[in-house]
Design a protein around this motif. Structure first.
Motif, PDB file in Angstrom:
ATOM      1  N   TYR A 148      14.464  -6.046 -55.131  1.00  0.00           N
ATOM      2  CA  TYR A 148      15.152  -5.735 -56.385  1.00  0.00           C
ATOM      3  C   TYR A 148      15.246  -6.993 -57.227  1.00  0.00           C
ATOM      4  CZ  TYR A 148      16.614  -1.318 -54.319  1.00  0.00           C
ATOM      5  OH  TYR A 148      16.622  -0.084 -53.735  1.00  0.00           O
ATOM      6  N   CYS A 165      21.700  -1.442 -42.030  1.00  0.00           N
ATOM      7  CA  CYS A 165      21.506  -1.401 -43.476  1.00  0.00           C
ATOM      8  C   CYS A 165      22.357  -2.492 -44.131  1.00  0.00           C
ATOM      9  CB  CYS A 165      21.892  -0.037 -44.013  1.00  0.00           C
ATOM     10  SG  CYS A 165      21.855   0.095 -45.803  1.00  0.00           S
ATOM     11  N   VAL A 191      17.428  -1.780 -46.606  1.00  0.00           N
ATOM     12  CA  VAL A 191      18.378  -0.719 -46.959  1.00  0.00           C
ATOM     13  C   VAL A 191      17.923   0.614 -46.377  1.00  0.00           C
ATOM     14  CG1 VAL A 191      19.227  -1.797 -49.057  1.00  0.00           C
ATOM     15  CG2 VAL A 191      17.221  -0.393 -49.180  1.00  0.00           C
ATOM     16  N   ILE A 251      22.362   2.159 -54.605  1.00  0.00           N
ATOM     17  CA  ILE A 251      21.897   1.158 -55.570  1.00  0.00           C
ATOM     18  C   ILE A 251      21.493   1.837 -56.874  1.00  0.00           C
ATOM     19  CG2 ILE A 251      20.065  -0.521 -56.048  1.00  0.00           C
ATOM     20  CD1 ILE A 251      20.173  -1.249 -53.065  1.00  0.00           C
ATOM     21  N   ASP A 252      20.834   2.992 -56.791  1.00  0.00           N
ATOM     22  CA  ASP A 252      20.455   3.729 -57.995  1.00  0.00           C
ATOM     23  C   ASP A 252      21.695   4.188 -58.763  1.00  0.00           C
ATOM     24  OD1 ASP A 252      17.797   3.394 -57.422  1.00  0.00           O
ATOM     25  OD2 ASP A 252      17.539   5.401 -56.555  1.00  0.00           O
ATOM     26  N   GLN A 299      14.322   0.782 -45.028  1.00  0.00           N
ATOM     27  CA  GLN A 299      13.202   0.406 -45.882  1.00  0.00           C
ATOM     28  C   GLN A 299      13.419  -1.032 -46.338  1.00  0.00           C
ATOM     29  OE1 GLN A 299      10.946   2.911 -46.383  1.00  0.00           O
ATOM     30  NE2 GLN A 299      12.284   4.266 -45.213  1.00  0.00           N
ATOM     31  N   ILE A 354      19.611   3.132 -50.809  1.00  0.00           N
ATOM     32  CA  ILE A 354      18.804   3.154 -52.021  1.00  0.00           C
ATOM     33  C   ILE A 354      19.466   4.037 -53.071  1.00  0.00           C
ATOM     34  CG2 ILE A 354      16.575   3.901 -52.969  1.00  0.00           C
ATOM     35  CD1 ILE A 354      15.327   3.088 -50.291  1.00  0.00           C
ATOM     36  N   LYS A 355      20.011   5.173 -52.643  1.00  0.00           N
ATOM     37  CA  LYS A 355      20.699   6.068 -53.579  1.00  0.00           C
ATOM     38  C   LYS A 355      21.950   5.407 -54.153  1.00  0.00           C
ATOM     39  CE  LYS A 355      19.137  10.182 -51.170  1.00  0.00           C
ATOM     40  NZ  LYS A 355      19.526  11.314 -50.329  1.00  0.00           N
ATOM     41  N   LYS A 401      13.152  -3.272 -49.407  1.00  0.00           N
ATOM     42  CA  LYS A 401      13.018  -3.108 -50.846  1.00  0.00           C
ATOM     43  C   LYS A 401      13.279  -4.436 -51.535  1.00  0.00           C
ATOM     44  CE  LYS A 401      13.007   0.489 -52.805  1.00  0.00           C
ATOM     45  NZ  LYS A 401      11.922   1.254 -53.405  1.00  0.00           N
ATOM     46  N   ALA A 431      17.934   4.922 -46.641  1.00  0.00           N
ATOM     47  CA  ALA A 431      17.673   5.856 -47.728  1.00  0.00           C
ATOM     48  C   ALA A 431      18.952   6.107 -48.516  1.00  0.00           C
ATOM     49  CB  ALA A 431      17.107   7.156 -47.173  1.00  0.00           C
TER      50      ALA A 431
END
Length: 78
Positions: A38, A5, A51, A59-60, A34, A56-57, A36, A53
């Motif tokens: 951005y 990742c 990245v 980054i959110d 995944q 991703i969280k 992704k 899962a």
């Protein structure tokens, strides 16, 4: 290409398959990666990251700008 990742640095875990007969064979647990894309508003362009899962969280939660800053601080080109 290794399954790592870009955000968390997580890689695959290793262990054994252990059936009822207790004969062990090696196996690996891959990270849920995944691809992704951005948008970086400060640079006016998109970046493509590989990245997990959990990444991703993150980054959110923190925002893409902060995460890209951390990745570049590690010396990785983005």
């Amino acid at each position: 290409m290794s399954r790592i990742c870009d955000v968390t640095g997580a890689g695959p875990g290793f262990g054994n398959n252990v059936p009822w007969s207790k004969r062990k064979t090696r196996r690996r647990w891959n990270v849920n990666l995944q691809h992704k894309r951005y948008y970086l508003p400060s640079e006016g362009r998109h970046v493509r990251l590989r990245v997990s899962a959990k990444g991703i969280k993150i980054i959110d939660r923190d925002g893409i700008e902060a995460v890209v800053r951390r990745i570049r601080a590690r010396g990785v080109k983005v």
